[in-house]
Design a protein around this motif. Structure first.
Motif, PDB file in Angstrom:
ATOM      1  N   PRO A   1       0.712  -1.158   0.156  1.00 49.07           N
ATOM      2  CA  PRO A   1      -0.042   0.140   0.005  1.00 49.07           C
ATOM      3  C   PRO A   1       0.747   1.316   0.026  1.00 49.07           C
ATOM      4  CG  PRO A   1      -0.681  -1.738   1.593  1.00 49.07           C
ATOM      5  CD  PRO A   1       0.337  -2.129   1.182  1.00 49.07           C
ATOM      6  N   GLY A   2       0.485   2.263  -0.794  1.00 52.63           N
ATOM      7  CA  GLY A   2       1.230   3.221  -1.033  1.00 52.63           C
ATOM      8  C   GLY A   2       2.470   3.666  -1.812  1.00 52.63           C
ATOM      9  N   GLN A   3       2.612   2.332  -2.066  1.00 51.84           N
ATOM     10  CA  GLN A   3       3.843   2.288  -3.213  1.00 51.84           C
ATOM     11  C   GLN A   3       3.574   2.359  -4.610  1.00 51.84           C
ATOM     12  OE1 GLN A   3       6.248  -1.512  -3.943  1.00 51.84           O
ATOM     13  NE2 GLN A   3       7.505  -0.670  -2.206  1.00 51.84           N
ATOM     14  N   THR A   4       4.617   3.075  -5.401  1.00 53.55           N
ATOM     15  CA  THR A   4       4.412   3.193  -6.881  1.00 53.55           C
ATOM     16  C   THR A   4       5.745   2.391  -7.272  1.00 53.55           C
ATOM     17  OG1 THR A   4       3.264   5.282  -6.705  1.00 53.55           O
ATOM     18  CG2 THR A   4       4.347   4.681  -8.900  1.00 53.55           C
ATOM     19  N   ARG A   5       5.294   1.357  -8.150  1.00 52.72           N
ATOM     20  CA  ARG A   5       6.381   0.733  -8.929  1.00 52.72           C
ATOM     21  C   ARG A   5       6.660   1.229 -10.308  1.00 52.72           C
ATOM     22  NH1 ARG A   5       3.452  -4.686  -8.995  1.00 52.72           N
ATOM     23  NH2 ARG A   5       1.781  -3.257  -9.470  1.00 52.72           N
ATOM     24  N   VAL A   6       7.813   1.576 -10.621  1.00 50.71           N
ATOM     25  CA  VAL A   6       7.986   2.220 -12.006  1.00 50.71           C
ATOM     26  C   VAL A   6       8.806   1.411 -12.745  1.00 50.71           C
ATOM     27  CG1 VAL A   6       9.118   4.329 -13.188  1.00 50.71           C
ATOM     28  CG2 VAL A   6       7.938   4.601 -10.943  1.00 50.71           C
ATOM     29  N   ALA A   7       8.533   1.124 -14.000  1.00 54.34           N
ATOM     30  CA  ALA A   7       9.217   0.523 -15.141  1.00 54.34           C
ATOM     31  C   ALA A   7       9.887   1.511 -16.004  1.00 54.34           C
ATOM     32  CB  ALA A   7       8.561  -0.591 -15.733  1.00 54.34           C
ATOM     33  N   VAL A   8      11.354   1.453 -16.440  1.00 54.13           N
ATOM     34  CA  VAL A   8      11.759   2.378 -17.274  1.00 54.13           C
ATOM     35  C   VAL A   8      12.180   1.650 -18.682  1.00 54.13           C
ATOM     36  CG1 VAL A   8      13.624   4.282 -17.761  1.00 54.13           C
ATOM     37  CG2 VAL A   8      12.478   3.831 -15.282  1.00 54.13           C
ATOM     38  N   MET A   9      11.588   2.081 -19.667  1.00 53.97           N
ATOM     39  CA  MET A   9      11.902   1.697 -21.016  1.00 53.97           C
ATOM     40  C   MET A   9      12.712   2.598 -21.842  1.00 53.97           C
ATOM     41  SD  MET A   9      10.450  -0.957 -20.186  1.00 53.97           S
ATOM     42  CE  MET A   9      10.380  -2.272 -21.345  1.00 53.97           C
TER      43      MET A   9
ATOM     44  N   SER B   1      21.942   6.229 -14.794  1.00 51.70           N
ATOM     45  CA  SER B   1      21.674   6.294 -13.469  1.00 51.70           C
ATOM     46  C   SER B   1      21.252   7.495 -12.816  1.00 51.70           C
ATOM     47  CB  SER B   1      22.762   5.663 -12.242  1.00 51.70           C
ATOM     48  OG  SER B   1      24.073   6.854 -12.394  1.00 51.70           O
ATOM     49  N   GLY B   2      21.744   8.504 -13.278  1.00 52.84           N
ATOM     50  CA  GLY B   2      21.103   9.895 -12.832  1.00 52.84           C
ATOM     51  C   GLY B   2      19.701   9.995 -13.533  1.00 52.84           C
ATOM     52  N   LEU B   3      19.478   9.734 -14.668  1.00 55.89           N
ATOM     53  CA  LEU B   3      18.294   9.815 -15.610  1.00 55.89           C
ATOM     54  C   LEU B   3      17.033   8.977 -14.663  1.00 55.89           C
ATOM     55  CD1 LEU B   3      16.216  10.638 -17.697  1.00 55.89           C
ATOM     56  CD2 LEU B   3      17.183   8.855 -19.157  1.00 55.89           C
ATOM     57  N   MET B   4      17.633   7.779 -14.174  1.00 54.45           N
ATOM     58  CA  MET B   4      16.596   6.872 -13.767  1.00 54.45           C
ATOM     59  C   MET B   4      16.083   7.347 -12.298  1.00 54.45           C
ATOM     60  SD  MET B   4      16.756   3.511 -14.956  1.00 54.45           S
ATOM     61  CE  MET B   4      17.079   2.372 -13.849  1.00 54.45           C
ATOM     62  N   ASP B   5      17.030   7.991 -11.691  1.00 49.46           N
ATOM     63  CA  ASP B   5      16.412   8.690 -10.235  1.00 49.46           C
ATOM     64  C   ASP B   5      15.735   9.774 -10.381  1.00 49.46           C
ATOM     65  OD1 ASP B   5      16.783   8.259  -7.317  1.00 49.46           O
ATOM     66  OD2 ASP B   5      18.009  10.196  -7.411  1.00 49.46           O
ATOM     67  N   PHE B   6      15.998  10.599 -11.614  1.00 46.87           N
ATOM     68  CA  PHE B   6      15.088  11.766 -11.895  1.00 46.87           C
ATOM     69  C   PHE B   6      13.762  11.290 -12.151  1.00 46.87           C
ATOM     70  CE2 PHE B   6      13.621  15.331 -14.273  1.00 46.87           C
ATOM     71  CZ  PHE B   6      14.083  16.014 -13.969  1.00 46.87           C
ATOM     72  N   ILE B   7      13.619  10.082 -12.728  1.00 50.08           N
ATOM     73  CA  ILE B   7      12.286   9.558 -13.428  1.00 50.08           C
ATOM     74  C   ILE B   7      11.540   9.188 -12.019  1.00 50.08           C
ATOM     75  CG2 ILE B   7      11.058   7.853 -14.585  1.00 50.08           C
ATOM     76  CD1 ILE B   7      13.370   7.951 -16.687  1.00 50.08           C
ATOM     77  N   ARG B   8      12.467   8.581 -11.205  1.00 51.94           N
ATOM     78  CA  ARG B   8      11.830   7.862 -10.160  1.00 51.94           C
ATOM     79  C   ARG B   8      11.082   9.048  -9.010  1.00 51.94           C
ATOM     80  NH1 ARG B   8      12.819   7.868  -4.866  1.00 51.94           N
ATOM     81  NH2 ARG B   8      14.927   8.926  -5.217  1.00 51.94           N
ATOM     82  N   ILE B   9      11.680  10.030  -8.985  1.00 52.29           N
ATOM     83  CA  ILE B   9      11.468  11.336  -7.918  1.00 52.29           C
ATOM     84  C   ILE B   9      10.196  12.050  -8.912  1.00 52.29           C
ATOM     85  CG2 ILE B   9      12.187  13.482  -7.259  1.00 52.29           C
ATOM     86  CD1 ILE B   9      14.942  12.337  -6.772  1.00 52.29           C
ATOM     87  N   ALA B  10      10.238  12.106 -10.238  1.00 53.72           N
ATOM     88  CA  ALA B  10       9.175  12.771 -10.849  1.00 53.72           C
ATOM     89  C   ALA B  10       7.921  11.986 -10.807  1.00 53.72           C
ATOM     90  CB  ALA B  10       9.543  13.083 -12.265  1.00 53.72           C
ATOM     91  N   ALA B  11       7.946  10.577 -10.771  1.00 56.28           N
ATOM     92  CA  ALA B  11       7.089   9.768 -10.765  1.00 56.28           C
ATOM     93  C   ALA B  11       6.150   9.871  -9.656  1.00 56.28           C
ATOM     94  CB  ALA B  11       7.518   8.299 -10.955  1.00 56.28           C
ATOM     95  N   ALA B  12       7.119   9.965  -8.513  1.00 52.63           N
ATOM     96  CA  ALA B  12       6.585  10.018  -7.026  1.00 52.63           C
ATOM     97  C   ALA B  12       5.640  11.158  -6.815  1.00 52.63           C
ATOM     98  CB  ALA B  12       7.604   9.815  -6.068  1.00 52.63           C
ATOM     99  N   ASP B  13       6.347  12.389  -7.555  1.00 57.35           N
ATOM    100  CA  ASP B  13       5.630  13.528  -7.320  1.00 57.35           C
ATOM    101  C   ASP B  13       4.247  13.764  -7.990  1.00 57.35           C
ATOM    102  OD1 ASP B  13       7.712  14.415  -5.774  1.00 57.35           O
ATOM    103  OD2 ASP B  13       8.568  15.717  -7.289  1.00 57.35           O
TER     104      ASP B  13
ATOM    105  N   GLU C   1       2.461  10.915  -8.952  1.00 57.11           N
ATOM    106  CA  GLU C   1       1.605   9.803  -8.285  1.00 57.11           C
ATOM    107  C   GLU C   1       1.167  10.471  -6.966  1.00 57.11           C
ATOM    108  OE1 GLU C   1       0.986   6.092  -9.557  1.00 57.11           O
ATOM    109  OE2 GLU C   1       0.633   7.880 -10.953  1.00 57.11           O
ATOM    110  N   ASP C   2       1.676  11.550  -6.487  1.00 59.53           N
ATOM    111  CA  ASP C   2       1.366  12.211  -5.088  1.00 59.53           C
ATOM    112  C   ASP C   2       1.756  10.882  -3.823  1.00 59.53           C
ATOM    113  OD1 ASP C   2       0.859  13.979  -3.388  1.00 59.53           O
ATOM    114  OD2 ASP C   2      -1.545  13.166  -3.412  1.00 59.53           O
ATOM    115  N   VAL C   3       2.990  10.326  -3.918  1.00 60.57           N
ATOM    116  CA  VAL C   3       3.267   9.322  -2.933  1.00 60.57           C
ATOM    117  C   VAL C   3       4.828   9.972  -2.572  1.00 60.57           C
ATOM    118  CG1 VAL C   3       2.022   7.447  -3.880  1.00 60.57           C
ATOM    119  CG2 VAL C   3       4.579   7.818  -4.583  1.00 60.57           C
ATOM    120  N   PRO C   4       4.912   9.607  -1.301  1.00 57.20           N
ATOM    121  CA  PRO C   4       6.445   9.857  -0.870  1.00 57.20           C
ATOM    122  C   PRO C   4       7.366   9.544  -1.656  1.00 57.20           C
ATOM    123  CG  PRO C   4       4.974   8.987   1.191  1.00 57.20           C
ATOM    124  CD  PRO C   4       4.028   8.763  -0.155  1.00 57.20           C
TER     125      PRO C   4
END
Length: 224
Positions: free
Chosen positions: A7-15, A41-53, A55-58
């Motif tokens: 619950p409250g988690q967002t899973r991201v797949a990067v293609m 690796s920097g792009l992956m983390d950038f995407i993760r943070i953007a997706a969290a924001d 999706e409105d999840v921590p």
């Protein structure tokens, strides 16, 4: 095995469309004032943070569960046939090996097909179809909540619409920019419009609006 959802988690797949990523990276290295290549690796983390924001999840509840890189490659015979200098083949194979190591360190699964050298210019064979099949499989098998597509080709519009239609979210990560010398990197307007989320990376990189975003942008590039 599917990544377990809590619950409250967002899973991201990067293609990642490898040819598109390489064009963007080369643009920043040689056509942009930043003068550096993109960091996977920097792009992956950038995407993760953007997706969290988005999706409105921590941010600590959003993670990249899979990442895949798709690109055509020359075979050894193809490289030998195209060699124009004595060390061309050795340097090409070395560059491929170094990049393989970068993918491994970044936990990105590579997918390579042979480049068709019978066409002029040589072109990749079926790589976009392969990317689309893998992306849709991830979505339909409930192994991800957000599919982040690093690409700009309008041919991916049906994929994006399918991902959104089954209740997942398609995030398009793309660049639109032109250098003073006329070199361009583009993305499809219909692709951006079809996405549940869209990151205009050229604008985000050139116009970060706060100190935190400036730090994230800096991490998008390698140091050398």
């Amino acid at each position: 095995m599917a990544a377990m959802k809590t619950p409250g988690q967002t899973r991201v797949a990067v293609m990642i469309d490898g040819s598109y990523f390489n064009r963007v990276s080369t643009f920043y290295k040689f056509e942009h004032e930043v003068g550096r290549r993109l960091s996977l690796s920097g792009l992956m983390d950038f995407i993760r943070i953007a997706a969290a924001d988005m999706e409105d999840v921590p941010r600590n509840r959003c993670r990249v569960v899979e990442a895949h890189y798709f690109r055509g490659r020359y075979t050894l015979r193809d490289l030998e046939d195209r060699a124009q200098t004595a060390n061309f083949v050795v340097e090409s194979l070395r560059n491929d090996r170094v990049f393989d190591q970068i993918l491994a360190v970044s936990n990105i699964t590579p997918h390579f097909t042979r480049i068709d050298t019978n066409s002029e210019p040589p072109k990749e064979q079926g790589i976009d179809v392969w990317l689309a099949l893998e992306a849709f499989d991830l979505a339909v098998s409930d192994r991800t909540d957000v599919v982040a597509l690093v690409a700009g080709d309008g041919d991916f519009v049906p994929l994006v619409k399918k991902i959104n239609a089954i209740g997942k979210r398609a995030l398009v990560v793309a660049w639109g920019m032109k250098s003073d010398q006329g070199t361009q990197v583009r993305y499809s307007g219909p692709l951006a419009a079809a996405a549940a989320y869209f990151l205009d990376m050229a604008d985000l990189i050139d116009n970060p609006d706060e100190d935190e975003q400036r730090a994230l942008v800096d991490q998008l590039f390698v140091d050398n």
